[in-house]
Write a protein that holds these residues in place. Structure first.
Motif, PDB file in Angstrom:
ATOM      1  N   LEU A 167       0.930  -1.407  -0.045  1.00 54.13           N
ATOM      2  CA  LEU A 167      -0.142  -0.122  -0.111  1.00 54.13           C
ATOM      3  C   LEU A 167       0.893   1.121  -0.118  1.00 54.13           C
ATOM      4  O   LEU A 167       0.222   2.334   0.234  1.00 54.13           O
ATOM      5  CB  LEU A 167      -1.107   0.182   1.133  1.00 54.13           C
ATOM      6  CG  LEU A 167      -1.790  -1.250   1.380  1.00 54.13           C
ATOM      7  CD1 LEU A 167      -2.857  -0.881   2.455  1.00 54.13           C
ATOM      8  CD2 LEU A 167      -2.594  -1.521   0.108  1.00 54.13           C
ATOM      9  N   GLY A 168       2.086   1.228  -0.045  1.00 54.34           N
ATOM     10  CA  GLY A 168       3.161   2.197  -0.051  1.00 54.34           C
ATOM     11  C   GLY A 168       3.086   3.067   1.305  1.00 54.34           C
ATOM     12  O   GLY A 168       2.990   4.223   1.443  1.00 54.34           O
ATOM     13  N   LYS A 169       2.720   2.301   2.334  1.00 61.16           N
ATOM     14  CA  LYS A 169       2.892   2.879   3.569  1.00 61.16           C
ATOM     15  C   LYS A 169       4.124   2.298   4.487  1.00 61.16           C
ATOM     16  O   LYS A 169       4.575   1.650   4.239  1.00 61.16           O
ATOM     17  CB  LYS A 169       1.542   2.679   4.393  1.00 61.16           C
ATOM     18  CG  LYS A 169       0.328   2.979   3.803  1.00 61.16           C
ATOM     19  CD  LYS A 169       0.049   4.461   3.868  1.00 61.16           C
ATOM     20  CE  LYS A 169      -1.367   4.499   3.035  1.00 61.16           C
ATOM     21  NZ  LYS A 169      -1.557   6.197   3.156  1.00 61.16           N
ATOM     22  N   SER A 170       4.489   3.194   5.537  1.00 61.47           N
ATOM     23  CA  SER A 170       5.427   2.802   6.390  1.00 61.47           C
ATOM     24  C   SER A 170       5.021   1.670   7.406  1.00 61.47           C
ATOM     25  O   SER A 170       3.645   1.660   7.659  1.00 61.47           O
ATOM     26  CB  SER A 170       6.117   4.052   7.172  1.00 61.47           C
ATOM     27  OG  SER A 170       5.222   4.454   8.045  1.00 61.47           O
ATOM     28  N   ARG A 171       5.602   0.838   7.745  1.00 61.02           N
ATOM     29  CA  ARG A 171       5.125  -0.125   8.738  1.00 61.02           C
ATOM     30  C   ARG A 171       4.671   0.484  10.143  1.00 61.02           C
ATOM     31  O   ARG A 171       3.939  -0.114  10.757  1.00 61.02           O
ATOM     32  CB  ARG A 171       6.281  -1.257   8.936  1.00 61.02           C
ATOM     33  CG  ARG A 171       5.805  -2.285  10.025  1.00 61.02           C
ATOM     34  CD  ARG A 171       6.953  -3.268  10.223  1.00 61.02           C
ATOM     35  NE  ARG A 171       6.606  -4.444  11.167  1.00 61.02           N
ATOM     36  CZ  ARG A 171       6.668  -4.376  12.410  1.00 61.02           C
ATOM     37  NH1 ARG A 171       6.695  -3.192  12.997  1.00 61.02           N
ATOM     38  NH2 ARG A 171       6.217  -5.667  13.013  1.00 61.02           N
ATOM     39  N   SER A 172       5.713   1.530  10.532  1.00 63.73           N
ATOM     40  CA  SER A 172       5.037   1.985  11.631  1.00 63.73           C
ATOM     41  C   SER A 172       3.797   2.720  11.537  1.00 63.73           C
ATOM     42  O   SER A 172       2.979   2.960  12.465  1.00 63.73           O
ATOM     43  CB  SER A 172       6.158   3.245  12.330  1.00 63.73           C
ATOM     44  OG  SER A 172       6.361   4.298  11.046  1.00 63.73           O
TER      45      SER A 172
END
Length: 300
Positions: A167-172
């Motif tokens: 999804l193009g998000k950071s894991r945090s």
């Protein structure tokens, strides 16, 4: 058994392929988008032959925004077609994959039919598309977004890393949102209503009485930093009285957040300079305790 394996094989055909298939990068009803009649496989369907997706992550639709969209549709028509899939148990009926806002606005505009693209998406692909369309186009609130990620993880067995990458998000970002779902429903409702922000809510995840604190935060208009300080003081009163409360480093805080999100319980790490320390896991129900015991028993 085979079907279960297929569900857990990864994020379907890949989100980029799904998005290309439905043209999700185009605007919701943007006049500069490709005209409907130019899209391959496009056809018109009666509006009553279409129904909403019951797993749609968005639950609340702004009435004023819908009315504005319906006015645009009255003047220009639906520029970006809906994407639907056949309902296997109801011949002639179709379920929305992407475009529920346009479908609702079209009803307000009293259209008899709407342009659609019919695609044979699986349940997994429908959920992925619905989540991505909402996040990219209409902006889910933090609780709805977190619930969507939780569905991807629980229903299809994806890891946080896999979801973040696809999804193009950071894991945090994923982990921090999932932590919000561990809060009492009253606090989650305050986030949905905009009474407190997601940042305020994250600060309350490890607090002993998040509902009371959330009401205090909203009533006094506290900032996120003030909320963090308040939650820290109430959560660790003894150390505050001794005046020896230690500021945790960023790595420790991130690890706490990741563990809390993965377990669905509050996790506090007390790491000391000598290398020793302790991990405290706070459960709220006997079911959570049973879940924790099962997780620990499965560790080899």
């Amino acid at each position: 058994m085979t079907q279960r394996k297929n569900e857990r094989r990864g994020l379907g055909r890949g989100l980029s392929a799904l998005m290309a298939d439905i043209g999700v990068d185009a605007g919701v009803n943007d006049p500069v988008s490709e005209a409907p009649q130019q899209r391959a496989g496009l056809q018109n369907l009666p509006i009553e032959a279409i129904r909403a997706n019951p797993d749609q992550p968005r639950r609340a639709f702004d009435e004023r925004a819908l009315e504005e969209l319906s006015q645009s549709i009255r003047e220009k028509g639906i520029v970006q077609p809906l994407v639907v899939r056949p309902v296997a148990t109801e011949p002639g009926k179709f379920e929305i994959v992407a475009g529920e806002r346009r479908w609702r606005a079209a009803q307000l505009a009293r259209l008899g039919e709407v342009p659609v693209l019919i695609r044979a998406f699986s349940d997994q692909e429908v959920l992925e598309v619905a989540i991505i369309e909402n996040i990219q186009r209409e902006g889910l609130n933090a609780i709805e977004e977190a619930a969507g990620y939780r569905q991807l993880i629980d229903r299809f067995g994806h890891t946080q890393e896999k979801v973040a990458e696809a999804l193009g998000k950071s894991r945090s970002h994923i982990a921090n949102l999932l932590r919000l779902l561990t809060l009492p429903q009253d606090v989650q409702n305050m986030v949905v209503a905009g009474t407190i922000s997601a940042g305020h809510a994250r600060a309350l995840v490890t607090a002993p009485d998040p509902v009371s604190l959330a009401l205090k935060v909203a009533g006094e208009g506290l900032s996120v930093r003030e909320t963090e300080d308040l939650a820290r003081r109430i959560g660790h009163p003894a150390s505050q009285k001794r005046g020896n409360s230690r500021q945790k480093d960023a790595d420790t805080r991130v690890l706490e957040e990741d563990l809390s999100a993965n377990l669905g319980m509050s996790v506090v790490i007390d790491h000391r300079a000598g290398g020793e320390g302790q991990v405290t896991i706070r459960y709220q129900t006997l079911d959570q305790l049973d879940q924790l015991c099962q997780l620990l028993s499965s560790v080899r």
